[in-house]
Design a protein around this motif. Sequence first.
Motif, PDB file in Angstrom:
ATOM      1  N   ASP A  15       3.284   2.433  -0.708  1.00  0.00           N
ATOM      2  CA  ASP A  15       2.033   2.296  -1.453  1.00  0.00           C
ATOM      3  C   ASP A  15       1.242   3.590  -1.291  1.00  0.00           C
ATOM      4  OD1 ASP A  15      -0.215   1.485  -2.772  1.00  0.00           O
ATOM      5  OD2 ASP A  15      -0.942   0.187  -1.173  1.00  0.00           O
ATOM      6  N   PHE A  16       1.202   4.406  -2.328  1.00  0.00           N
ATOM      7  CA  PHE A  16       0.522   5.698  -2.256  1.00  0.00           C
ATOM      8  C   PHE A  16      -0.987   5.585  -2.434  1.00  0.00           C
ATOM      9  CE2 PHE A  16       4.820   7.016  -3.512  1.00  0.00           C
ATOM     10  CZ  PHE A  16       5.085   7.874  -2.461  1.00  0.00           C
ATOM     11  N   SER A  17      -1.477   4.457  -2.924  1.00  0.00           N
ATOM     12  CA  SER A  17      -2.917   4.340  -3.181  1.00  0.00           C
ATOM     13  C   SER A  17      -3.718   4.334  -1.888  1.00  0.00           C
ATOM     14  CB  SER A  17      -3.214   3.079  -3.996  1.00  0.00           C
ATOM     15  OG  SER A  17      -2.873   1.930  -3.231  1.00  0.00           O
ATOM     16  N   ALA A  18      -3.143   3.816  -0.793  1.00  0.00           N
ATOM     17  CA  ALA A  18      -3.872   3.786   0.477  1.00  0.00           C
ATOM     18  C   ALA A  18      -3.691   5.086   1.254  1.00  0.00           C
ATOM     19  CB  ALA A  18      -3.403   2.609   1.313  1.00  0.00           C
ATOM     20  N   ASN A  19      -2.770   5.933   0.830  1.00  0.00           N
ATOM     21  CA  ASN A  19      -2.486   7.166   1.546  1.00  0.00           C
ATOM     22  C   ASN A  19      -2.885   8.372   0.700  1.00  0.00           C
ATOM     23  OD1 ASN A  19      -1.613   8.819   3.551  1.00  0.00           O
ATOM     24  ND2 ASN A  19       0.546   8.662   3.032  1.00  0.00           N
ATOM     25  N   ASN A  43      -9.152  14.287  -4.815  1.00  0.00           N
ATOM     26  CA  ASN A  43      -7.885  13.901  -4.209  1.00  0.00           C
ATOM     27  C   ASN A  43      -6.771  14.720  -4.828  1.00  0.00           C
ATOM     28  OD1 ASN A  43      -6.530  12.338  -6.459  1.00  0.00           O
ATOM     29  ND2 ASN A  43      -8.430  11.172  -6.267  1.00  0.00           N
ATOM     30  N   TYR A  44      -5.740  14.941  -4.061  1.00  0.00           N
ATOM     31  CA  TYR A  44      -4.625  15.774  -4.522  1.00  0.00           C
ATOM     32  C   TYR A  44      -3.825  15.092  -5.627  1.00  0.00           C
ATOM     33  CZ  TYR A  44      -5.446  19.011  -0.699  1.00  0.00           C
ATOM     34  OH  TYR A  44      -6.017  19.933   0.148  1.00  0.00           O
ATOM     35  N   ALA A  45      -3.896  13.749  -5.701  1.00  0.00           N
ATOM     36  CA  ALA A  45      -3.132  13.022  -6.714  1.00  0.00           C
ATOM     37  C   ALA A  45      -3.800  13.075  -8.082  1.00  0.00           C
ATOM     38  CB  ALA A  45      -2.954  11.571  -6.285  1.00  0.00           C
ATOM     39  N   GLY A  46      -5.030  13.521  -8.143  1.00  0.00           N
ATOM     40  CA  GLY A  46      -5.738  13.618  -9.415  1.00  0.00           C
ATOM     41  C   GLY A  46      -6.258  12.286  -9.920  1.00  0.00           C
ATOM     42  N   GLY A  51     -15.696   4.735  -6.975  1.00  0.00           N
ATOM     43  CA  GLY A  51     -15.804   3.999  -5.718  1.00  0.00           C
ATOM     44  C   GLY A  51     -15.876   4.873  -4.487  1.00  0.00           C
ATOM     45  N   VAL A  52     -16.230   6.134  -4.642  1.00  0.00           N
ATOM     46  CA  VAL A  52     -16.365   7.031  -3.487  1.00  0.00           C
ATOM     47  C   VAL A  52     -17.668   6.712  -2.763  1.00  0.00           C
ATOM     48  CG1 VAL A  52     -16.664   9.434  -2.768  1.00  0.00           C
ATOM     49  CG2 VAL A  52     -15.039   8.872  -4.557  1.00  0.00           C
ATOM     50  N   PHE A 104     -12.655   7.356   0.257  1.00  0.00           N
ATOM     51  CA  PHE A 104     -12.036   6.910  -0.985  1.00  0.00           C
ATOM     52  C   PHE A 104     -10.738   6.181  -0.652  1.00  0.00           C
ATOM     53  CE2 PHE A 104      -9.207   7.893  -4.662  1.00  0.00           C
ATOM     54  CZ  PHE A 104      -9.889   7.167  -5.618  1.00  0.00           C
ATOM     55  N   ASN A 105     -10.605   4.955  -1.136  1.00  0.00           N
ATOM     56  CA  ASN A 105      -9.396   4.144  -0.904  1.00  0.00           C
ATOM     57  C   ASN A 105      -9.011   4.079   0.576  1.00  0.00           C
ATOM     58  OD1 ASN A 105      -9.133   3.502  -3.552  1.00  0.00           O
ATOM     59  ND2 ASN A 105      -7.312   4.714  -3.931  1.00  0.00           N
TER      60      ASN A 105
END
Length: 159
Positions: A15-19, A43-46, A51-52, A104-105
């Motif tokens: 799960d990349f959303s939490a990382n 974030n690096y994922a763009g 929600g920050v 964030f996340n």
Amino acid sequence: MFGQIIVFLLTILPDFSANVQLYQWPRFVGLKAGRSVVLSCRNYAGQPMTGVTWKRRAASHHSGSSGAATRLMESGTVSFGEGTGSLALRRLEPENSGVYYCHFNGTEGPGSEVQVHKQRNLEAAIRRSNMKDVVIFLQALLLGIFLLIPYLCYKDKKA
């Protein structure tokens, strides 16, 4: 069959959303009292930065440890850029100094250090600078005299 493959892939992929890896800028900024600054978090994922949240950890001048982080709320001096991850700080005072972290996340950013300094009295600073110049000149003059005296005494004995 295609649906089962997708479900299988979703269960084995992490799960990349939490990382999420975050970066902030500026990493450090020093300002005079009364000025403003905008801090950014990305974030690096763009991913969209909705929600920050932001927290500030005040720097402790009396000990090596820093204080507890306090969550920032929107006010007359603090505003959030909706969906951009930015934080605008206006009319800063020295007590606003500290390290600002975006969240964030479930991930905390590396932090942006903000140092706010009082404005100095220009006339008093010039007066202190001039006084230091006079003291340096007097020290140089005394050093020259004390170096010249042994030379003159030695020269008289040779003659």
